[in-house]
Motif scaffolding. Structure first.
Motif, PDB file in Angstrom:
ATOM      1  N   GLY A  53      37.129  38.236  41.012  1.00 56.50           N
ATOM      2  CA  GLY A  53      38.297  37.873  40.280  1.00 56.50           C
ATOM      3  C   GLY A  53      39.297  38.505  40.192  1.00 56.50           C
ATOM      4  N   GLY A  54      38.847  39.678  39.625  1.00 52.40           N
ATOM      5  CA  GLY A  54      40.165  40.451  39.157  1.00 52.40           C
ATOM      6  C   GLY A  54      40.324  41.422  39.865  1.00 52.40           C
ATOM      7  N   GLN A  55      39.756  42.086  41.299  1.00 54.92           N
ATOM      8  CA  GLN A  55      40.131  42.008  42.512  1.00 54.92           C
ATOM      9  C   GLN A  55      40.814  41.364  42.898  1.00 54.92           C
ATOM     10  N   ALA A  56      40.107  40.517  43.339  1.00 50.63           N
ATOM     11  CA  ALA A  56      41.474  38.898  44.109  1.00 50.63           C
ATOM     12  C   ALA A  56      42.731  39.028  42.657  1.00 50.63           C
ATOM     13  N   GLN A  57      42.568  39.025  42.055  1.00 51.42           N
ATOM     14  CA  GLN A  57      44.371  38.767  41.077  1.00 51.42           C
ATOM     15  C   GLN A  57      44.950  40.368  41.748  1.00 51.42           C
ATOM     16  N   ARG A  58      44.645  41.651  41.564  1.00 52.10           N
ATOM     17  CA  ARG A  58      45.509  42.115  42.013  1.00 52.10           C
ATOM     18  C   ARG A  58      45.420  42.714  43.521  1.00 52.10           C
ATOM     19  N   LEU A  59      44.721  42.008  44.637  1.00 48.72           N
ATOM     20  CA  LEU A  59      45.045  42.317  45.643  1.00 48.72           C
ATOM     21  C   LEU A  59      46.816  40.984  45.635  1.00 48.72           C
ATOM     22  N   VAL A  60      46.319  40.123  44.847  1.00 48.14           N
ATOM     23  CA  VAL A  60      47.472  39.176  44.816  1.00 48.14           C
ATOM     24  C   VAL A  60      48.898  39.901  44.618  1.00 48.14           C
ATOM     25  N   PHE A  61      48.888  40.357  43.283  1.00 44.79           N
ATOM     26  CA  PHE A  61      49.640  41.255  42.980  1.00 44.79           C
ATOM     27  C   PHE A  61      50.389  42.277  44.030  1.00 44.79           C
ATOM     28  N   ASN A  91      47.825  49.472  42.575  1.00 39.90           N
ATOM     29  CA  ASN A  91      47.155  48.357  42.069  1.00 39.90           C
ATOM     30  C   ASN A  91      45.675  48.425  41.357  1.00 39.90           C
ATOM     31  N   ASN A  92      44.965  49.517  42.290  1.00 45.26           N
ATOM     32  CA  ASN A  92      43.447  50.854  41.697  1.00 45.26           C
ATOM     33  C   ASN A  92      42.935  49.371  42.348  1.00 45.26           C
TER      34      ASN A  92
END
Length: 595
Positions: free
Chosen positions: A491-499, A461-462
């Protein structure tokens, strides 16, 4: 109400017995020591005055004085120890009760979280926990009732030997005071219940000023005066209730004081008469005078404790009413389990219709839909079309109003609820990052040693490079609320963490609800490229009002006003020149202009 009090007492003391048996032992000695304590000096002065009146001599006086001092020291020490211990243990009991409350809140059906009557019930239940003194006072009231009963039995026996009339007088006064106190406490409880919604608004107003999620709007719109005004209005309303409580208590206190003065006069007159005309000794005069005062105190204490028990039992009752609330979603289970790590299954919606509780408007109407194992279905439509509601039904956050949803040919209501939940992983538009470490945010477990699987998820997830640059890597806390060296992800990093979190669950079904809503077109395209890699071997349901999600879909379901109006592949729907084609053309122009 009496039955509820007894039931609540039994329920609470069962918890006490399970979690802290020593409390019961300490309470027993607390009751005995406090019941005995007032009579030590009363009995001592009776024997002292009799000794002086009848000339028993100095050795006798010294003997009874030494006995009194020793007994007093022992009893006082027991009182001090048991008082501190019962207070400590009653506060400690909040720990298992709070754990029970939290578990129940999490297990509560999702639809209850949107029902204001149940939210208010939950808030009332939490009052026992949030105000720890309530539980302490409740248990203390039980001990106090036993103490008062023991004292009253002893004094009644003593007084009936000498002058039964005084017991009748004091009993009558005590009953009057009890009725007054009961009315005051009952009215105070109703006033408090009325003020609870105002107190909730107060906490919300404080959150407006202090929480990060409101920080930008509060500053950009200069809401300082707005928040302050709302706070002033709220406190003015709250203190009007506070003033009602004070006025109510003041009236009760004045009435009780007047009745007590009348009692003191009546008892004193009877005792003086007994000394002058009936030969009552000075020692017995002192015993009766102090005994009657103690009787009055004990009886008042008894009813005060009963009233406290009655009042706080309302809150304890609220707690147990909430704790005994049954889950309707779990009630239908036939204990059919989905094996952990099983392959994706097939979903079937058969004539599904749905409306929300207390709202007769049909949100979904006669939905018939199949989702094959391993298929990626994208559900599109305008806001309010019913996309999120459809997925809420699939996730059993609600049950259908009519029709049924099957998974592998079995009604999803028949599956064990927790087992079915474990088969689903989700990423919502309003996803949450918790104020714990990176590793805990993904796995919800403590990191004991390096976790290669978590590292591989971060890399896919980069995010691995970013996480390894943090002060404590995977152990870095993702919040500054509690840790000064915590980190806030973008926001983008947090979203990738949720993935990563959803992938770590390793469920056969993945549900994505508007995950690209806050992303730019370029970031959205990168997300879809990443998704195409991670959704292999999973049944994926993707909700979006952006049609760019069609690039990763096997099938597309178009909803409009709660009905399926189109269904097929991207190419098939474009060739139909219907709603999907129209939406796609409009959004394509936007993307071309933006990119």
């Amino acid at each position: 109400m009496t039955i509820n009090i007894i039931k609540n007492l039994i329920s609470l003391y069962k918890l006490v017995f399970i979690n802290n048996k020593i409390y019961l032992f300490v309470s027993l000695w607390h009751i005995i020591s406090n019941a005995v304590a007032p009579f030590i000096t009363i009995v001592y002065f009776k024997y002292l005055l009799d000794a002086l009146q009848f000339g028993y001599g100095l050795p006798y006086i010294l003997k009874i004085t030494i006995v009194m001092i020793v007994v007093n020291l022992v009893v006082t020490n027991v009182q001090i120890y048991t008082k501190s211990s019962t207070t400590l243990y009653s506060k400690w009991l909040l720990v298992p009760l709070t754990a029970m409350f939290c578990k129940k809140s999490i297990d509560m059906d999702y639809n209850c979280t949107e029902d204001q009557s149940i939210i208010q019930e939950m808030n009332r239940a939490s009052f026992v926990l949030a105000n720890g003194d309530n539980l302490e006072k409740y248990l203390a009231a039980v001990n106090g009732i036993f103490i008062a009963i023991i004292q009253l039995v002893f004094i009644t026996y003593l007084a009936t030997l000498l002058n039964p009339l005084m017991i009748i007088i004091v009993l009558a006064v005590a009953l009057i005071n009890a009725v007054i106190s009961l009315k005051v406490q009952k009215k105070n409880y109703h006033i408090h219940r009325e003020s609870l919604p105002i107190d909730r608004k107060w906490r919300y107003i404080i959150n407006l000023a202090t929480e990060l999620r409101f920080a930008k709007e509060v500053r950009l719109f200069s809401l300082k005066n707005f928040v302050t005004r709302k706070g002033d209005e709220n406190r003015a309303e709250f203190f009007s209730y506070f003033d009602k409580t004070n006025t109510n208590e003041r009236k009760g206190l004045l009435t009780s004081t007047f009745v007590n003065i009348l009692q003191e006069i009546g008892v004193f007159v009877i005792l003086i008469y007994s000394v002058i005309f009936k030969g009552l000794t000075i020692g017995n005069f002192i015993v009766l005078m102090n005994g009657i005062r103690q009787f009055s105190v004990s009886f008042r204490d008894l009813f005060d404790h009963i009233v406290n028990l009655y009042t706080i039992s309302n809150y304890v009752n609220d707690f147990f009413v909430f704790m005994n609330r049954k889950s309707e979603l779990r009630a239908t289970s036939k204990n059919i389990f989905i094996d952990s790590g099983s392959a994706p299954g097939k979903f079937e919606f058969i004539n599904v219709s749905f409306h929300y509780p207390n709202d007769p408007r049909m949100i979904l109407k006669n939905i018939n839909l199949s989702i094959e194992p391993g298929e990626c279905l994208v559900i599109v439509g305008e806001n309010g079309a019913g996309k999120t509601t459809l997925v809420k039904l699939l996730m059993r956050l609600y049950d259908v109003t009519s029709g049924k949803i099957l998974y592998n040919g079995i009604n999803i209501q028949d599956y064990d609820y927790d087992s079915y939940m474990n088969a689903l992983a989700s990423v919502f538009q309003d996803f949450k990052i918790f104020a714990v470490s990176v590793h805990e945010n993904i796995t919800f477990k403590d990191q004991i040693e390096p976790d290669l699987y978590v590292d591989s998820l971060l890399e896919r997830n980069n995010l691995l490079e970013k996480i390894q640059s943090l002060p404590y890597r995977e152990k870095t806390v993702l919040s500054r609320k509690f840790e000064s060296d915590g980190v806030e992800l973008s926001g983008g990093q947090a979203q990738r963490l949720v993935f990563c979190r959803a992938m770590h669950k390793n469920s056969p079904v993945l549900i994505l609800d508007e995950p690209s809503a806050s992303l730019s077109p370029i970031a959205e395209n990168e997300m879809y490229i990443m998704f195409s890699k991670i959704i292999k071997d999973k049944t994926t349901i993707f909700i979006s009002h952006r049609l760019s999600s069609s690039t990763i879909s096997d099938k597309i379901c178009v909803l409009d006003d709660g009905e399926i109006v189109e269904y097929g592949t991207h190419s098939e729907l474009l060739n139909k020149n219907g709603l999907y084609h129209s939406m796609y053309e409009i959004q394509s122009r936007y993307y071309k202009e933006t990119v």
